[in-house]
Design an enzyme around this catalytic site. Structure first.
Site, PDB file in Angstrom:
ATOM      1  N   GLY A 116       8.410   2.560  -9.543  1.00 24.46           N
ATOM      2  CA  GLY A 116       8.008   3.705  -8.735  1.00 24.46           C
ATOM      3  C   GLY A 116       9.062   4.256  -7.793  1.00 24.46           C
ATOM      4  N   GLU A 158      10.312   1.310  -1.381  1.00 23.99           N
ATOM      5  CA  GLU A 158       9.092   1.327  -2.189  1.00 23.99           C
ATOM      6  C   GLU A 158       8.506   2.736  -2.202  1.00 23.99           C
ATOM      7  OE1 GLU A 158       7.359   0.304  -4.474  1.00 23.99           O
ATOM      8  OE2 GLU A 158       6.047  -1.335  -3.869  1.00 23.99           O
ATOM      9  N   ASP A 159       7.860   3.096  -3.295  1.00 21.05           N
ATOM     10  CA  ASP A 159       7.224   4.412  -3.369  1.00 21.05           C
ATOM     11  C   ASP A 159       5.998   4.473  -2.465  1.00 21.05           C
ATOM     12  OD1 ASP A 159       5.778   2.640  -4.968  1.00 21.05           O
ATOM     13  OD2 ASP A 159       5.661   3.962  -6.707  1.00 21.05           O
ATOM     14  N   ASP A 178       0.064  -0.014  -0.691  1.00 19.77           N
ATOM     15  CA  ASP A 178      -1.390   0.082  -0.769  1.00 19.77           C
ATOM     16  C   ASP A 178      -1.997  -1.135  -0.058  1.00 19.77           C
ATOM     17  OD1 ASP A 178      -3.977   0.663  -1.506  1.00 19.77           O
ATOM     18  OD2 ASP A 178      -3.690   0.389  -3.644  1.00 19.77           O
ATOM     19  N   LYS A 238      -0.264   4.033   2.421  1.00 18.05           N
ATOM     20  CA  LYS A 238      -1.688   4.298   2.160  1.00 18.05           C
ATOM     21  C   LYS A 238      -2.506   3.188   2.806  1.00 18.05           C
ATOM     22  CE  LYS A 238      -3.456   4.113  -2.134  1.00 18.05           C
ATOM     23  NZ  LYS A 238      -3.630   4.588  -3.520  1.00 18.05           N
ATOM     24  N   ASP A 285       3.169   6.815 -10.645  1.00 18.62           N
ATOM     25  CA  ASP A 285       2.546   6.973 -11.961  1.00 18.62           C
ATOM     26  C   ASP A 285       1.049   6.730 -11.933  1.00 18.62           C
ATOM     27  OD1 ASP A 285       2.781   4.045 -11.556  1.00 18.62           O
ATOM     28  OD2 ASP A 285       2.023   3.950 -13.604  1.00 18.62           O
ATOM     29  N   ARG A 331       5.499  10.310 -13.701  1.00 20.34           N
ATOM     30  CA  ARG A 331       6.566   9.952 -12.751  1.00 20.34           C
ATOM     31  C   ARG A 331       7.583  11.079 -12.578  1.00 20.34           C
ATOM     32  NH1 ARG A 331       6.165   4.443 -11.629  1.00 20.34           N
ATOM     33  NH2 ARG A 331       5.548   3.066 -13.327  1.00 20.34           N
TER      34      ARG A 331
HETATM   35  P1  IMP Z   1       0.274  -3.063  -3.136  1.00 22.69           P
HETATM   36  O1  IMP Z   1       0.776  -4.440  -3.450  1.00 22.69           O
HETATM   37  O2  IMP Z   1      -1.227  -2.994  -3.254  1.00 22.69           O
HETATM   38  O3  IMP Z   1       0.762  -2.535  -1.824  1.00 22.69           O
HETATM   39  O4  IMP Z   1       0.767  -2.184  -4.341  1.00 22.69           O
HETATM   40  C1  IMP Z   1       1.678  -1.177  -4.224  1.00 22.69           C
HETATM   41  C2  IMP Z   1       1.986  -0.658  -5.606  1.00 22.69           C
HETATM   42  O5  IMP Z   1       0.789  -0.175  -6.230  1.00 22.69           O
HETATM   43  C3  IMP Z   1       2.900   0.547  -5.542  1.00 22.69           C
HETATM   44  O6  IMP Z   1       4.236   0.171  -5.638  1.00 22.69           O
HETATM   45  C4  IMP Z   1       2.469   1.343  -6.745  1.00 22.69           C
HETATM   46  O7  IMP Z   1       3.139   0.879  -7.893  1.00 22.69           O
HETATM   47  C5  IMP Z   1       1.000   1.039  -6.899  1.00 22.69           C
HETATM   48  N1  IMP Z   1       0.172   2.086  -6.268  1.00 22.69           N
HETATM   49  C6  IMP Z   1      -0.660   1.972  -5.217  1.00 22.69           C
HETATM   50  N2  IMP Z   1      -1.251   3.129  -4.913  1.00 22.69           N
HETATM   51  C7  IMP Z   1      -0.769   4.029  -5.785  1.00 22.69           C
HETATM   52  C8  IMP Z   1      -0.983   5.444  -5.962  1.00 22.69           C
HETATM   53  O8  IMP Z   1      -1.737   6.130  -5.235  1.00 22.69           O
HETATM   54  N3  IMP Z   1      -0.298   6.021  -6.984  1.00 22.69           N
HETATM   55  C9  IMP Z   1       0.551   5.343  -7.800  1.00 22.69           C
HETATM   56  N4  IMP Z   1       0.783   4.034  -7.660  1.00 22.69           N
HETATM   57  C10 IMP Z   1       0.128   3.376  -6.666  1.00 22.69           C
HETATM   58 MG    MG Z   2       5.579   0.467  -7.062  1.00 20.99          MG
END
Ligand code: IMP
Ligand code: MG
Length: 172
Positions: free
Chosen positions: A41, A96-97, A100, A128, A156, A162
């Site tokens: 991402g 990081e993109d 979450d 987010k 994505d 992407r």
């Molecule tokens: P985390 O470990 O839950 O913080 O996951 C983060 C990863 O989940 C990011 O690097 C993205 O690859 C994916 N992700 C979470 N939310 C989104 C979204 O809204 N769009 C696309 N990818 C997301």
């Molecule tokens: Mg990612």
């Protein structure tokens, strides 16, 4: 395919990347910095960020698997590609993109701290917040969002979208 709506446009992205790069250039001046992109991402964000940073730095990439082809986390994190540079004594800035739950970056921060990086910090284009589980400190944040699923500019859905130049929500 579902409809999409722009939520962050090119100009907003460009201005934010420039501001983050200026801050990073000031903060890491005189330090050994490794910009570490989290694949896939972060590849577009990192490509723009690195060109706006004005101090010398190295670039590497890491890849972890945690999501599969779904929009909700699987909860487990596996390293699928490590960085190749030696990070010992260097300042690692994870790029990081989107954050979450925070689980991915929590895991990555611990990994680099265990490997004796001089410092480990986080630069995320989007923060987010709704589903945050790991309350990790995020040092550089582009945009904040309560909830929703975003695509484009590296982000994505099932490995699609992407390449899109702006950031969109998918409308059902
Ligand atoms: P985390 O470990 O839950 O913080 O996951 C983060 C990863 O989940 C990011 O690097 C993205 O690859 C994916 N992700 C979470 N939310 C989104 C979204 O809204 N769009 C696309 N990818 C997301
Ligand atoms: Mg990612």
């Amino acid at each position: 395919m579902s409809d999409r709506k722009v939520v962050i446009n090119k100009k907003q992205i460009h201005e934010k990347v420039a501001a983050l790069a200026a801050q990073i250039s000031a903060d890491y001046s005189g330090k050994d910095l490794i910009l570490t992109g989290v694949l896939n991402g972060a590849f577009i964000f990192l490509a723009d960020l690195t060109r706006a940073i004005t101090i010398p730095h190295q670039i590497d990439f890491i890849r972890v698997a945690s999501y599969g082809n779904s929009d909700s986390s699987s909860g487990t994190i596996t390293l699928t590609k490590d960085i190749e540079l030696d990070c010992k004594g260097k300042h690692v800035l994870l790029v990081e993109d989107i954050i979450d739950t925070g689980a991915t970056l929590d895991w990555l921060t611990n990994k680099f701290n265990d490997q004796d990086a001089a410092s480990v910090r986080i630069c995320a284009l989007i923060n987010k917040k709704e589903r945050r589980i790991s309350e990790i400190p995020i040092d550089y944040i582009g945009f904040s969002l309560e909830r929703g699923f975003l695509i484009g500019y590296g982000l994505d859905y099932a490995q699609q979208h992407r390449h899109l130049p702006e950031i969109y929500t998918l409308q059902p």
